[in-house]
Design a protein around this motif. Structure first.
Motif, PDB file in Angstrom:
ATOM      1  N   ASP A 108      39.597  51.389  28.646  1.00 31.17           N
ATOM      2  CA  ASP A 108      40.718  50.511  28.987  1.00 31.17           C
ATOM      3  C   ASP A 108      41.280  50.897  30.360  1.00 31.17           C
ATOM      4  O   ASP A 108      42.481  51.086  30.532  1.00 31.17           O
ATOM      5  N   THR A 109      40.355  51.027  31.336  1.00 29.52           N
ATOM      6  CA  THR A 109      40.720  51.359  32.710  1.00 29.52           C
ATOM      7  C   THR A 109      40.462  50.155  33.607  1.00 29.52           C
ATOM      8  O   THR A 109      39.450  49.462  33.451  1.00 29.52           O
ATOM      9  N   ASP A 110      41.376  49.897  34.544  1.00 29.28           N
ATOM     10  CA  ASP A 110      41.257  48.762  35.447  1.00 29.28           C
ATOM     11  C   ASP A 110      41.364  49.222  36.894  1.00 29.28           C
ATOM     12  O   ASP A 110      42.096  50.168  37.205  1.00 29.28           O
ATOM     13  N   ILE A 111      40.653  48.537  37.788  1.00 30.60           N
ATOM     14  CA  ILE A 111      40.723  48.790  39.218  1.00 30.60           C
ATOM     15  C   ILE A 111      41.323  47.566  39.902  1.00 30.60           C
ATOM     16  O   ILE A 111      40.899  46.423  39.661  1.00 30.60           O
ATOM     17  N   TYR A 112      42.310  47.794  40.754  1.00 33.61           N
ATOM     18  CA  TYR A 112      42.954  46.731  41.512  1.00 33.61           C
ATOM     19  C   TYR A 112      42.748  47.007  43.002  1.00 33.61           C
ATOM     20  O   TYR A 112      42.809  48.146  43.450  1.00 33.61           O
ATOM     21  N   VAL A 113      42.530  45.933  43.779  1.00 28.67           N
ATOM     22  CA  VAL A 113      42.377  46.029  45.223  1.00 28.67           C
ATOM     23  C   VAL A 113      43.335  45.052  45.883  1.00 28.67           C
ATOM     24  O   VAL A 113      43.340  43.861  45.563  1.00 28.67           O
ATOM     25  N   ASP A 114      44.156  45.562  46.801  1.00 30.24           N
ATOM     26  CA  ASP A 114      45.001  44.703  47.623  1.00 30.24           C
ATOM     27  C   ASP A 114      44.272  44.419  48.924  1.00 30.24           C
ATOM     28  O   ASP A 114      43.853  45.338  49.635  1.00 30.24           O
ATOM     29  N   ASN A 115      44.109  43.141  49.254  1.00 30.51           N
ATOM     30  CA  ASN A 115      43.450  42.768  50.501  1.00 30.51           C
ATOM     31  C   ASN A 115      44.120  41.531  51.082  1.00 30.51           C
ATOM     32  O   ASN A 115      45.183  41.106  50.610  1.00 30.51           O
ATOM     33  N   LEU A 116      43.502  40.946  52.104  1.00 31.26           N
ATOM     34  CA  LEU A 116      44.106  39.801  52.782  1.00 31.26           C
ATOM     35  C   LEU A 116      44.284  38.603  51.861  1.00 31.26           C
ATOM     36  O   LEU A 116      45.144  37.750  52.079  1.00 31.26           O
ATOM     37  N   SER A 117      43.450  38.551  50.830  1.00 29.97           N
ATOM     38  CA  SER A 117      43.524  37.418  49.903  1.00 29.97           C
ATOM     39  C   SER A 117      44.529  37.642  48.782  1.00 29.97           C
ATOM     40  O   SER A 117      44.705  36.785  47.923  1.00 29.97           O
ATOM     41  N   GLY A 118      45.148  38.776  48.747  1.00 26.07           N
ATOM     42  CA  GLY A 118      46.091  39.089  47.670  1.00 26.07           C
ATOM     43  C   GLY A 118      45.627  40.283  46.886  1.00 26.07           C
ATOM     44  O   GLY A 118      45.304  41.321  47.453  1.00 26.07           O
ATOM     45  N   GLU A 119      45.529  40.131  45.582  1.00 29.52           N
ATOM     46  CA  GLU A 119      45.115  41.237  44.727  1.00 29.52           C
ATOM     47  C   GLU A 119      43.905  40.832  43.913  1.00 29.52           C
ATOM     48  O   GLU A 119      43.900  39.800  43.250  1.00 29.52           O
ATOM     49  N   ALA A 120      42.857  41.667  43.985  1.00 31.92           N
ATOM     50  CA  ALA A 120      41.675  41.472  43.152  1.00 31.92           C
ATOM     51  C   ALA A 120      41.695  42.510  42.040  1.00 31.92           C
ATOM     52  O   ALA A 120      42.187  43.621  42.229  1.00 31.92           O
ATOM     53  N   HIS A 121      41.163  42.138  40.872  1.00 34.25           N
ATOM     54  CA  HIS A 121      41.257  43.016  39.709  1.00 34.25           C
ATOM     55  C   HIS A 121      39.968  42.938  38.909  1.00 34.25           C
ATOM     56  O   HIS A 121      39.349  41.876  38.778  1.00 34.25           O
ATOM     57  N   ALA A 122      39.537  44.106  38.395  1.00 36.56           N
ATOM     58  CA  ALA A 122      38.364  44.133  37.514  1.00 36.56           C
ATOM     59  C   ALA A 122      38.537  45.225  36.480  1.00 36.56           C
ATOM     60  O   ALA A 122      38.838  46.371  36.841  1.00 36.56           O
ATOM     61  N   PRO A 123      38.377  44.899  35.200  1.00 37.87           N
ATOM     62  CA  PRO A 123      38.401  45.948  34.165  1.00 37.87           C
ATOM     63  C   PRO A 123      37.112  46.753  34.225  1.00 37.87           C
ATOM     64  O   PRO A 123      36.101  46.301  34.774  1.00 37.87           O
ATOM     65  N   TRP A 124      37.150  47.961  33.684  1.00 41.50           N
ATOM     66  CA  TRP A 124      35.983  48.847  33.743  1.00 41.50           C
ATOM     67  C   TRP A 124      34.741  48.174  33.175  1.00 41.50           C
ATOM     68  O   TRP A 124      33.639  48.344  33.698  1.00 41.50           O
ATOM     69  N   GLY A 125      34.902  47.382  32.158  1.00 44.07           N
ATOM     70  CA  GLY A 125      33.747  46.744  31.522  1.00 44.07           C
ATOM     71  C   GLY A 125      33.035  45.738  32.398  1.00 44.07           C
ATOM     72  O   GLY A 125      31.926  45.302  32.069  1.00 44.07           O
ATOM     73  N   LEU A 126      33.636  45.357  33.538  1.00 43.28           N
ATOM     74  CA  LEU A 126      32.993  44.411  34.448  1.00 43.28           C
ATOM     75  C   LEU A 126      32.598  45.058  35.774  1.00 43.28           C
ATOM     76  O   LEU A 126      32.048  44.392  36.647  1.00 43.28           O
ATOM     77  N   LEU A 127      32.897  46.335  35.943  1.00 43.60           N
ATOM     78  CA  LEU A 127      32.533  47.021  37.181  1.00 43.60           C
ATOM     79  C   LEU A 127      31.021  47.206  37.258  1.00 43.60           C
ATOM     80  O   LEU A 127      30.362  47.505  36.249  1.00 43.60           O
ATOM     81  N   ARG A 128      30.487  47.064  38.472  1.00 41.15           N
ATOM     82  CA  ARG A 128      29.040  47.157  38.641  1.00 41.15           C
ATOM     83  C   ARG A 128      28.692  48.128  39.771  1.00 41.15           C
ATOM     84  O   ARG A 128      29.500  48.370  40.672  1.00 41.15           O
ATOM     85  N   ASP A 129      27.463  48.650  39.728  1.00 40.15           N
ATOM     86  CA  ASP A 129      27.006  49.563  40.762  1.00 40.15           C
ATOM     87  C   ASP A 129      26.232  48.804  41.832  1.00 40.15           C
ATOM     88  O   ASP A 129      26.183  47.563  41.812  1.00 40.15           O
ATOM     89  N   LYS A 130      25.618  49.525  42.755  1.00 43.55           N
ATOM     90  CA  LYS A 130      24.918  48.898  43.879  1.00 43.55           C
ATOM     91  C   LYS A 130      23.740  48.040  43.417  1.00 43.55           C
ATOM     92  O   LYS A 130      23.287  47.147  44.156  1.00 43.55           O
ATOM     93  N   ASN A 131      23.237  48.292  42.221  1.00 38.25           N
ATOM     94  CA  ASN A 131      22.124  47.528  41.668  1.00 38.25           C
ATOM     95  C   ASN A 131      22.593  46.376  40.797  1.00 38.25           C
ATOM     96  O   ASN A 131      21.792  45.752  40.099  1.00 38.25           O
ATOM     97  N   SER A 132      23.915  46.127  40.823  1.00 42.31           N
ATOM     98  CA  SER A 132      24.564  45.083  40.024  1.00 42.31           C
ATOM     99  C   SER A 132      24.514  45.369  38.530  1.00 42.31           C
ATOM    100  O   SER A 132      24.770  44.477  37.717  1.00 42.31           O
ATOM    101  N   ASN A 133      24.199  46.610  38.169  1.00 42.54           N
ATOM    102  CA  ASN A 133      24.254  46.990  36.758  1.00 42.54           C
ATOM    103  C   ASN A 133      25.677  47.385  36.391  1.00 42.54           C
ATOM    104  O   ASN A 133      26.417  47.953  37.202  1.00 42.54           O
ATOM    105  N   LEU A 134      26.070  47.075  35.155  1.00 44.28           N
ATOM    106  CA  LEU A 134      27.400  47.447  34.694  1.00 44.28           C
ATOM    107  C   LEU A 134      27.567  48.955  34.759  1.00 44.28           C
ATOM    108  O   LEU A 134      26.629  49.713  34.462  1.00 44.28           O
ATOM    109  N   LEU A 135      28.757  49.377  35.111  1.00 45.31           N
ATOM    110  CA  LEU A 135      29.034  50.806  35.242  1.00 45.31           C
ATOM    111  C   LEU A 135      29.086  51.459  33.860  1.00 45.31           C
ATOM    112  O   LEU A 135      29.636  50.881  32.920  1.00 45.31           O
TER     113      LEU A 135
END
Length: 889
Positions: A349-376
């Protein structure tokens, strides 16, 4: 210094064993098992894809074991049961491996961008909603009498250390700031402080239940709050004539209160708890002297103030703990593709948030992916794993990024946050040493005969043999094997032909006169016979702990054992070069400890310190612009421009800018411009000929000083416009500088002439020009050039000049096969009486350097050519020449 070393002579062989990494016994293996839970999953310095990666089982501390050393202790004056019962609450065994294919990244300083390494007492980001930042590292020790790792002796202790800078016996008390980690109880009558006095004696135990502090008061019981527990040997031991007991059980003549060269802190009896120790210290009156604040990663990392230290526990560094919706926010600016979190715990139940020019982007751990597009994968529960999150694949847009936030409802812990492109810095070539005798610091050349080396410091320090060698002492502390090391007139010989499988040979030397003064490399010249290997040759230098030769680096990514420095002229001795910084050794030192265990004979005929080979500078123009002499530039009066001068077309490789300050001015607001590129000193990109950044923070001297600047290494384009511009002052400028001169320099590279006299050649017939070198002379990193000067009769050319190597290749001028230093092809042009010089790039031409290389001319053309000079020029000095020059003295 003498007093310190004499005390060390009396120190237990256990001390030396603990500090020196001898083969592990059951105690050290147990210590390893205990420490493996905190080992990082990945130990590579590059990005990696894990295939069933397991946590390291390498021992975090090595514990002494020798038949010649007794680990017995004196009987405690209190009755403590040593019965061991089944553990009602066993230590959990969480998985310590990631799924196959997991992308991880251990931080690489050369390639990655650190955001927060939690090295400060205050976090770099903002902690919200109940997050907890561990501001101070501490030692965590599991104390369970049912576990294989039970710190219950002087061998395997909760904590132990040997005297160094601070003589323990002169202090009023030995202190531990500690608490219980949880609600489990640990009575003080389960804890013992044991004092060590002499190798031939048992330690003297003081149960904490009987100990008193310097005021004569009994100690408190432990609880879940940090308290200072100070044990005063002087107040606790009522009889000042109390002596240590010998290992055979008889009384010694050594008074406990007169001789304390180390102490051990351990547990006895049936107990089950976890202890946290924040610091270990000494007290004298109102002054507290901290011996260990655990600002180091490994419990057995040595210290400038201690001979050695160790523990069966693990050090918990600074880290941040998040759960129940807590978050950690960090300001960031990056162009790198992956966010790396060194993380452990439950990431469900961990989430990552990014503030950028477009506002705020958000992804829960279950949707995070690595360089190979595999789920983390989920993080490991009890072991840190450096998991790499690809921002784009995880729909976390990095464009215009200003901040990242980590938020978690489930419990997680993080101790590093950084960004990476997962690129790998290429391994550096094996270093080219400066072998000049004037630049090398020889620590010991072993040009003496010495047998009977033992632990008697006074005798060694007074020995004429030792003094005449420029040494302060030569010792061997392991009495059982001291006869196995000697100096035979040319080398120190570790003779392990009769060495026991679990024993080791030691040699310790010290020299103030021969101490390193900042050189980059430590070099051992070693010969191995009779099955000897480097597998168990190790040393301790510079307070960095024991380093095994197999784990040392000659340069980035290149092991010391991959050496090309074999010396056939020295009876098969080989130089093993150790880049001290790359190997993790930062401090200078005046002593060196060496250890060998294994088989055969290992001989060392020289140990020395050296720097990287640096070609000398030859001045090209001493004053390129007389108009800057005595020009004073205020740095605190806004922007100022000054023309530097014309530095060549293309620009000279090195300039020397001479100037001085007013006692306050620095280089912080000064920048140089060449060919459209402007670089600031404050950005640490303007470097000297050795590649070291020129300091922009220190006040300039008030007398003239010359800054030697390598324009190429700094990143200036040589271009076609050689005008150098100097920009000064602006915001933050302080004081003033005065310019004196600007000079240009070229590098004067190592050169060997291959022509004894002018050689006139009739090109219609064949002429052997000369031998250029063999494998030994060509073995060096960097470029190699053949420089020839020739003149002719106006008709003859060098078209029939060719270079032949032993790979069967012949390279002709007439076939446009010979490449010059500027990248062009050498032309078959007619030569007149004025002559011409050609610089041939041998490597670019394609010459192989596996054996002899020769030059020939003739057999195609008419007329005569006279070769007036022919030299081989090296960017780095050849290894064979380094050997010859070094040993010639």
């Amino acid at each position: 210094m003498k007093k310190k070393l004499f005390t060390l002579v009396a120190f237990s062989a256990l001390t030396m064993l603990s500090a020196c990494g001898q083969p592990a016994n059951s105690s050290s293996l147990a210590s390893s098992a205990n420490s493996s839970a905190s080992s990082q999953v990945v130990s590579s310095t590059t990005s990696s894809t894990v295939s069933s990666t397991k946590s390291s089982t390498a021992a975090s501390s090595e514990v002494a074991s020798s038949s010649a050393v007794s680990s017995q202790t004196s009987e405690s004056s209190s009755s403590i049961s040593s019965e061991v019962l089944p553990d009602p609450d066993p230590v959990p065994t969480d998985p310590t491996e990631l799924p196959e294919g997991s992308v991880t990244r251990v931080y690489n300083e050369a390639e990655d961008t650190m955001v927060d390494d939690f090295s400060s007492a205050t976090p770099k980001g903002t902690v919200k909603d109940g997050g907890v930042y561990n501001a101070a590292p501490y030692l965590k020790v599991r104390i369970n009498s049912s576990n294989p790792v039970f710190p219950s002796s002087s061998d395997a202790s909760i904590y132990k250390q040997g005297e160094g800078t601070y003589p323990i016996k002169d202090y009023d008390g030995i202190g531990f700031r500690m608490k219980l980690d949880d609600a489990k109880k640990l009575a003080k009558d389960h804890l013992v402080l044991a004092l060590r006095g002499d190798d031939a004696c048992k330690v003297y135990e003081i149960p904490l239940s009987e100990a008193v502090d310097p005021d004569g008061s009994a100690l408190n019981e432990l609880n879940e709050e940090y308290q200072d527990f100070i044990i005063s040997p002087k107040q606790t031991i009522a009889d000042e004539n109390t002596v240590y007991t010998k290992n055979d059980g008889t009384p010694s003549t050594i008074k406990v209160l007169d001789t304390i060269v180390g102490f051990h802190f351990y547990a006895k009896g049936i107990c089950d708890a976890t202890l946290d120790i924040e610091s270990v210290f000494l007290v004298k009156g109102a002054v507290k002297t901290v011996l260990d604040d655990f600002e180091h990663e490994k419990p057995n990392a040595s210290s400038p103030n201690l001979w050695w230290r160790d523990s069966t526990g693990t050090i918990i560094g600074r880290e941040i703990h998040l759960e129940k919706g807590a978050s950690y926010t960090l300001p960031v600016v990056t162009s790198k593709a992956n966010l790396v979190l060194n993380i452990k715990g439950d990431t469900s139940d961990t989430d990552i948030y990014v503030d950028n020019l477009s506002g705020e982007a958000h992804a829960p751990w279950g949707l995070l992916r690595d360089k190979n597009s595999n789920l983390l994968p989920a993080a490991l529960k009890s072991v840190y794993a450096p998991l790499a999150i690809n921002l784009e694949a995880s729909t976390l847009n990095k464009a215009g990024m200003t901040a990242i936030s980590i938020k978690s409802t489930s419990p997680i812990t993080i101790n590093k946050v950084f960004f990476s492109d997962l690129t790998t810095k290429a391994a550096a070539p094996y270093p080219a040493l400066n072998g000049a005798t004037t630049d090398v610091m020889v620590f010991d050349s072993f040009n003496r005969t010495q047998v009977g080396i033992n632990a008697d410091y006074d005798a060694s320090h007074a020995s004429d043999i030792v003094k005449n060698a420029g040494l302060d002492y030569v010792l061997s502390y392991n009495a059982a094997t001291a006869s196995m090391v000697s100096v035979n007139g040319s080398a120190a010989v570790f003779d392990a032909t009769s060495l026991g499988a679990s024993d080791f040979i030691q040699l310790k030397e010290g020299s103030d006169a021969h101490a390193r003064v900042g050189q980059q490399y430590l070099v051992f010249s070693i010969k191995m016979e009779g099955g000897a290997t480097l597998d168990n040759f190790r040393f301790n230098y510079g307070g960095a702990g024991v380093k095994y030769m197999n784990d040392c680096f000659a340069s980035f990514g290149t092991k010391s054992t991959a050496t090309p420095y074999a010396n056939s002229e020295k009876s098969d001795y080989t130089w093993y070069v150790i880049d001290l910084k790359e190997t993790g050794i930062a401090n200078t030192d005046n002593s060196l400890d060496m250890y060998y265990s294994g088989t055969g004979k290992l001989s060392i005929d020289e140990i020395f310190f050296a720097d990287h080979y640096q070609p000398t500078l030859a001045i090209a123009n001493a004053d390129v612009n007389s108009g800057i002499k005595d020009v004073n530039i205020p740095l605190d009066a806004g922007y100022k421009y000054q023309y530097g001068g014309y530095v060549g077309n293309p620009a000279a490789p090195v300039i020397g800018l001479t100037l001085h300050g007013d006692g306050t001015a620095t280089l912080a607001t000064i920048r140089l411009e060449l060919n459209g590129t402007t670089l600031w000193f404050k950005d640490n990109v303007i470097v000297d000929p050795k590649g070291n950044p020129i300091d922009a923070t220190a006040a300039l001297p008030t007398t003239d000083t010359t800054l030697f600047i390598d324009l190429v290494k700094s990143g200036f384009p040589t271009g076609t416009d050689g005008n150098l511009h100097i920009h000064c002052g602006g915001d933050g400028g302080v004081g003033s500088i005065t310019l004196t001169s600007l000079a240009t320099y070229s590098y004067s590279y190592y050169s060997i002439s291959r022509l004894d006299a002018e050689k006139t050649c009739d090109v219609s017939g064949y002429t052997y020009v000369g031998w250029l070198g063999n494998k030994a002379t060509f073995t060096a990193e960097g470029k190699k050039y053949l420089v020839i000067t020739a003149k002719g009769d106006g008709t003859a050319t060098l078209g029939s000049f060719r270079i032949e190597d032993k790979a069967g290749n012949t390279y002709w001028v007439k076939d446009s096969q010979i490449v010059l230093a500027d990248g062009s092809k050498m032309a078959a042009e007619a030569l007149d009486a004025t002559g011409k010089t050609y610089t041939i790039d041998l490597g670019a031409t394609g010459i192989t350097f596996q054996d002899d290389v020769h030059a020939h001319i003739g057999g195609d053309g008419t007329g005569t050519v006279t070769i007036t000079a022919m030299s081989v020029v090296y960017e780095n000095e050849p290894y064979a020449e380094i050997f010859n020059g070094h040993y010639s003295a």
